[in-house]
Design an enzyme around this catalytic site. Structure first.
Site, PDB file in Angstrom:
ATOM      1  N   LYS A 118       0.922  -1.310   0.013  1.00 51.67           N
ATOM      2  CA  LYS A 118       0.157   0.075  -0.057  1.00 51.67           C
ATOM      3  C   LYS A 118       1.009   1.258   0.115  1.00 51.67           C
ATOM      4  CE  LYS A 118      -1.429   2.877   2.359  1.00 51.67           C
ATOM      5  NZ  LYS A 118      -0.975   4.510   2.336  1.00 51.67           N
ATOM      6  N   SER A 170       4.418   7.612  11.148  1.00 51.98           N
ATOM      7  CA  SER A 170       4.373   8.296  12.372  1.00 51.98           C
ATOM      8  C   SER A 170       4.102   7.280  13.554  1.00 51.98           C
ATOM      9  CB  SER A 170       3.405   9.272  12.587  1.00 51.98           C
ATOM     10  OG  SER A 170       1.960   8.733  12.372  1.00 51.98           O
ATOM     11  N   THR A 171       4.324   7.871  14.716  1.00 53.23           N
ATOM     12  CA  THR A 171       4.096   6.811  15.886  1.00 53.23           C
ATOM     13  C   THR A 171       2.775   6.935  16.314  1.00 53.23           C
ATOM     14  OG1 THR A 171       6.246   7.351  17.119  1.00 53.23           O
ATOM     15  CG2 THR A 171       4.408   6.787  18.582  1.00 53.23           C
ATOM     16  N   ALA A 189       0.381   7.000  14.021  1.00 55.21           N
ATOM     17  CA  ALA A 189      -0.531   6.043  12.976  1.00 55.21           C
ATOM     18  C   ALA A 189       0.205   4.454  13.556  1.00 55.21           C
ATOM     19  CB  ALA A 189      -0.115   6.253  11.733  1.00 55.21           C
ATOM     20  N   GLY A 190       1.194   4.341  14.058  1.00 58.16           N
ATOM     21  CA  GLY A 190       1.695   3.030  14.552  1.00 58.16           C
ATOM     22  C   GLY A 190       0.931   2.550  15.674  1.00 58.16           C
ATOM     23  N   GLU A 201       8.078   0.559  12.352  1.00 58.65           N
ATOM     24  CA  GLU A 201       9.219   1.532  12.280  1.00 58.65           C
ATOM     25  C   GLU A 201       8.627   2.867  12.352  1.00 58.65           C
ATOM     26  OE1 GLU A 201      11.296   3.955  11.802  1.00 58.65           O
ATOM     27  OE2 GLU A 201      11.620   3.626   9.635  1.00 58.65           O
ATOM     28  N   GLU A 213       8.465  14.870  17.266  1.00 59.37           N
ATOM     29  CA  GLU A 213       9.233  14.783  15.914  1.00 59.37           C
ATOM     30  C   GLU A 213       8.784  15.939  15.014  1.00 59.37           C
ATOM     31  OE1 GLU A 213      10.366  11.077  13.236  1.00 59.37           O
ATOM     32  OE2 GLU A 213       8.347  11.235  13.712  1.00 59.37           O
TER      33      GLU A 213
END
Length: 489
Positions: free
Chosen positions: A184, A237-238, A240-241, A258, A392
Site C-alpha cells: 500500500k 508516524s508513531t 499511526a503506529g 518502524e 518529531e
C-alpha cells in the site's frame, strides 16, 4: 524550475494477481512535484473493493500457489532478477524520489541503489546462509527439527519520504521468507511502487505474490483489519503506529512497526565543536531536508560549549543552498508536502513561544515563490521539556541543549518517548562504547549518524516494534515451528 512528469505505464490501474486491473472506482490522486507544486503524475485511488481483491489474490497465492512451497534457494533467483532490474532503472527511481519527496538528485542517485537493489541482493544471498532448518535432539532423545516457515500474507505500508528504499527492505525479506505481499503506497509518493510493480510483472513472479495499490487512510485501516492479512509491516508516524498496533492486537496479527524519533547527538567535552557541527548539520540539512525518522535533532552539548555549537550549526545552515533538487548547485531541496511545511512553521512558532532562541532560519525563503521550501533552522537555549525537544518535527529544525556533564547528557538523551537513533561524539573509543551502551536507542553512531539497514534498523520504546534489515529483518517474516520425529536423534 521547469515542469516535470513522471512516466508510468499503468497509472490508472492496480497490480493485483499478476495483472494490471481496472480500479473499482474513478477516484485518483494527483502527485505533486514538491519543488514546483505542479502535478507530476496522477494515479488511481483504491477503494474497499480493491483492497479486498488484493487480499484475496495474495491469500490465494499463499494458500494454493507455488511461492511459499518453494525452497528459499528457489526463491532467491527471483530476488536477484529484481535486483538486476532495479539497478538498471536506478536513475528512474532517483528522479522519482527527488520529484516526490524533495531529496537532492545528486544525493538520491548514488544512495538509492544502496537501499533498493542492495536489499534484494542481501536477502538473495541469505537463502544459502540463514538457518531455515536446524536439527536438535529433544529432551526425550528423539530427533527434533526447528524450522522457519513464512508468516503468511503481509501488508506492506510505506511512507512518502523514502518509499523505494523502505519498500525494498520490507518486500525483499518477505519474499525470501515465502510470504505474499500487498504493498500500500502513500498517495503523496506512489510512483516508485508503480515502477516496482512493472519490474515484478516483467520478471514473471507467480500471480498474486506481489500486489500493489495506492490508498488513503480509511482503506489502509481496512487492510490492517482484514482477517486475510497475517502480518503488517509499517513505516510512519508513531501516532499511526499506535492505531495499527491496536487494530492488529484485536486479532493477534503480527506487526513490525518502524515509527518516529527525536534522536540525540551527545557531543562530549573532548570533541571539536566545529567538526561535530559540520557533520551533524551537513548531513541533516542536506539529506531529505530533515524528513527522516532517525534524524539527530537534539544536539546535547556541555554548557560551556552551547553558544559555540549554536554558532557553528548556524554557519552550516546559512551555507546551505536551497533550490531545485535537480540543480547541481543545490544542497537542500523542498519539503515533500505543503502540510508538512505548515507543520514545521507551527513548531517553529511554538519553540519561540516557549522561550527557545531562534539563531537562524525559521521561515519560508523569500527568493523561492514556488515549492514547499523552508529555511534550515537552528534553535539555541532549548530545554528538553520544550515541545520542539519532545515531538518529531520532520523538517529542517535542530535544537541545541546544554548540560552540565556526561551523566546529565545521558539522562537527557534518554528522556524521551522515542528510541530510534543516537550518536556519541568523542575522540575516546572506549568512552564512546560506554556511553553508547547507556543510550536507549536502536542505533548509536560514533562521531556521526551511522544507521545501517544491512545490519539492522529499528527502535526502542515508541519508536517501533521489531527490526528491519539484516537477519532480524528476515526473521520478522518467519514463524518458528518445532517438529519432533518418532525416531532417535
Amino acid at each position: 524550475m521547469t515542469a516535470r512528469r513522471i512516466e508510468l505505464k499503468h497509472p490508472g490501474r492496480f497490480y493485483i494477481g499478476g495483472e494490471w486491473v481496472e480500479p473499482a472506482g474513478t477516484g485518483t490522486f494527483d502527485v505533486l512535484d514538491c519543488a514546483t507544486e505542479e502535478v507530476a503524475a496522477t494515479v488511481a485511488r483504491a477503494e474497499s473493493a480493491d483492497m479486498r481483491r488484493a487480499v484475496q489474490a495474495a491469500r490465494a497465492a499463499f494458500d494454493q500457489g507455488p511461492w511459499p512451497r518453494m525452497a528459499p534457494a528457489e526463491r532467491a533467483p527471483f530476488l536477484e532478477r529484481l535486483a538486476e532490474r532495479l539497478e538498471a532503472m536506478n536513475d528512474d527511481f532517483a528522479q522519482i524520489w527527488s520529484i516526490e519527496s524533495g531529496v537532492v538528485y545528486k544525493v538520491a542517485q548514488p544512495r538509492i541503489g544502496l537501499f533498493i537493489s542492495g536489499a534484494f541482493r542481501q536477502y538473495a544471498a541469505m537463502a544459502a546462509t540463514y538457518p531455515f532448518e536446524v536439527e536438535q535432539r529433544s529432551q526425550t532423545g528423539h530427533r527434533g527439527l526447528r524450522v522457519q516457515e513464512p508468516v503468511g500474507v503481509t501488508a506492506v505500508i510505506i511512507p512518502w519520504n523514502g518509499p523505494a528504499g523502505l519498500l525494498a527492505y520490507k518486500v525483499a525479506p518477505a519474499l525470501l521468507a515465502g510470504c505474499t505481499v500487498i504493498v500500500k503506497s502513500a498517495p503523496e509518493a506512489p510512483c516508485s511502487a508503480y515502477l516496482f510493480a512493472e519490474i515484478c510483472d516483467e520478471i514473471g513472479l507467480p500471480p498474486g505474490v506481489v500486489n500493489i495499490l495506492t490508498a488513503d487512510r480509511a482503506e489502509s485501516e481496512e487492510l490492517v483489519r482484514d482477517p486475510g492479512v497475517d502480518k503488517i509491516t509499517f513505516t510512519g508516524s508513531t501516532a499511526a503506529g499506535r492505531r495499527i498496533a491496536s487494530a492488529a492486537g484485536e486479532r493477534i496479527a503480527r506487526v513490525t512497526l518502524e515509527l518516529g524519533g527525536k534522536s540525540p547527538a551527545v557531543v562530549l567535552d573532548d570533541y571539536d565543536i566545529e567538526t561535530a557541527a559540520n557533520t551533524l548539520g551537513g548531513f541533516f540539512f542536506g539529506y531529505l531536508t530533515g524528513q527522516v525518522c532517525h534524524s539527530l535533532t537534539r544536539i546535547i552539548v556541555p554548557r560551556a560549549k552551547h553558544d559555540a555549537m549554536v554558532e557553528a550549526l548556524s554557519a552550516v545552515a546559512q551555507g546551505i543552498v536551497l533550490g531545485d533538487p535537480f540543480d547541481a548547485a543545490t544542497t537542500s531541496g523542498p519539503l515533500a508536502l505543503a502540510r508538512q511545511r505548515d507543520t514545521v512553521e507551527r513548531y517553529v512558532a511554538q519553540g519561540l513561544a516557549e522561550g527557545a532562541r531562534l539563531a537562524t532560519g525559521g521561515r519560508r525563503p523569500s527568493h523561492l515563490n514556488r515549492g514547499f521550501f523552508f529555511e534550515p533552522t537552528v534553535f539555541g537555549n532549548v530545554s528538553n521539556d520544550m515541545t520542539i525537544a519532545r515531538e518529531e518535527i520532520f523538517g529542517p529544525v535542530l535544537g541545541v541543549i546544554a548540560v552540565e556533564d556526561e551523566a546529565e547528557a545521558i539522562r537527557t538523551a534518554n528522556d524521551t518517548i522515542f528510541g530510534l537513533n543516537g550518536a556519541v561524539f568523542t575522540n575516546d573509543r572506549d568512552r564512546a562504547l560506554r556511553v553508547a551502551r547507556q543510550i536507549r536507542s536502536g542505533t548509536v553512531g560514533h562521531n556521526g549518524p551511522r544507521t545501517d539497514f544491512s545490519i539492522g534498523f529499528g527502535g526502542f520504546r515508541q519508536s517501533g516494534i521489531g527490526r528491519e534489515g539484516g537477519p532480524e529483518g528476515l526473521a520478522a517474516f518467519l514463524e518458528s515451528k518445532t517438529i519432533v520425529l518418532d525416531e532417535p536423534a
